[in-house]
Scaffold this motif. Sequence first.
Motif, short mmCIF file in Angstrom:
data_model
loop_
_atom_site.label_atom_id
_atom_site.label_comp_id
_atom_site.label_asym_id
_atom_site.label_seq_id
_atom_site.Cartn_x
_atom_site.Cartn_y
_atom_site.Cartn_z
N ALA A 82 0.83 -1.21 0.00
CA ALA A 82 0.00 0.00 0.00
C ALA A 82 0.87 1.26 0.00
O ALA A 82 0.53 2.25 -0.67
N LEU A 83 1.97 1.23 0.73
CA LEU A 83 2.86 2.39 0.74
C LEU A 83 3.51 2.61 -0.62
O LEU A 83 3.65 3.75 -1.08
N PHE A 84 3.93 1.53 -1.29
CA PHE A 84 4.48 1.66 -2.64
C PHE A 84 3.49 2.38 -3.54
O PHE A 84 3.86 3.26 -4.32
N LYS A 85 2.22 2.00 -3.44
CA LYS A 85 1.20 2.61 -4.27
C LYS A 85 1.03 4.08 -3.93
O LYS A 85 0.94 4.94 -4.82
N GLU A 86 0.98 4.39 -2.63
CA GLU A 86 0.82 5.78 -2.21
C GLU A 86 2.00 6.63 -2.63
O GLU A 86 1.84 7.80 -3.01
N TRP A 87 3.21 6.06 -2.57
CA TRP A 87 4.41 6.81 -2.94
C TRP A 87 4.64 6.85 -4.44
O TRP A 87 5.53 7.56 -4.91
N GLY A 88 3.85 6.07 -5.19
CA GLY A 88 4.00 6.04 -6.64
C GLY A 88 5.28 5.38 -7.10
O GLY A 88 5.86 5.76 -8.13
N LEU A 105 10.43 -9.92 1.22
CA LEU A 105 10.30 -11.18 0.50
C LEU A 105 8.83 -11.58 0.34
O LEU A 105 8.41 -12.02 -0.74
N ARG A 106 8.05 -11.43 1.40
CA ARG A 106 6.61 -11.75 1.31
C ARG A 106 5.93 -10.85 0.28
O ARG A 106 5.09 -11.31 -0.50
N ALA A 107 6.28 -9.57 0.28
CA ALA A 107 5.65 -8.64 -0.67
C ALA A 107 6.01 -9.00 -2.11
O ALA A 107 5.18 -8.86 -3.02
N TYR A 108 7.23 -9.47 -2.33
CA TYR A 108 7.65 -9.86 -3.67
C TYR A 108 6.93 -11.11 -4.14
O TYR A 108 6.37 -11.15 -5.24
N TYR A 109 6.93 -12.14 -3.30
CA TYR A 109 6.40 -13.44 -3.74
C TYR A 109 4.90 -13.56 -3.58
O TYR A 109 4.27 -14.36 -4.30
N LEU A 113 5.14 -7.22 -5.67
CA LEU A 113 5.98 -6.04 -5.70
C LEU A 113 7.28 -6.37 -6.43
O LEU A 113 7.78 -7.48 -6.34
N ARG A 114 7.82 -5.38 -7.11
CA ARG A 114 9.08 -5.57 -7.81
C ARG A 114 10.05 -4.46 -7.42
O ARG A 114 9.65 -3.33 -7.18
N TYR A 115 11.33 -4.83 -7.36
CA TYR A 115 12.36 -3.93 -6.87
C TYR A 115 13.42 -3.71 -7.93
O TYR A 115 13.69 -4.60 -8.76
#
Length: 236
Positions: A82-88, A105-109, A113-115
Amino acid sequence: MLDLPNTSIIEGNAVRWGTCGDGPPLVAIHGTPFSSQVWRRIVPQLCDLRTVYYFDLVGYGQSEMRDGQDVSLAVQNRVLSALFKEWGLQRPDVVAHDFGGATALRAYYLDGLRYGSLTIFDAVALAPWGSPFVQHVRRHEAAFSGMPAYMHRALLKAYLQTAAHDPLSDEAVEIYSAPWVGLVGQPAFYRQIAQMDQRHTDEVQGLYEKMDCPVTVLWGRRTTGSFMNRGRPWRR
């Protein structure tokens, strides 16, 4: 001290965060039993080169703490998303410590999310983990939450020290202890320990495979993992 002037409401939780600098984005995710203040001497060194985003996990630091709150790893990756989305942010570089590593790791798999790159150190990533103290608190959370303040402060100081090889300074102990004392902080401290559950890393451990970004895994020569009994470092 890092300033966290911003508040986002995510899944009913007030999450405090801050940002500084100018340049390519870098997200710093703290671990336990600390807060984003673990980055207080690192973030200022990066602000001339990067836009650094930092925040306190749900139930940690300056973020909201309340009775009955889910502060487990199960919620932290959703908060990160959610923070990634808010921060764009699309593909920021990410640096993550301890439970922050598990969150990344949980957010990626689990959340996709991608980094741009991922650096994890002393990460909670593989079974087994969870010290005898953690298991004891899980069985007796109410007793620990209600102990006299002087007993709690002594235990808290000892617990914090197990996360560092060298003795923590009085300043560091005070900074790291601050969120976990008082009528709100003390029960919050034992709440987050009581909700440490290996099933949240078991859920993703079988999914680990080559990531689509550069990954750096750091584990100190003198890192014993004693306070979490993590057993062994994650090796790709």
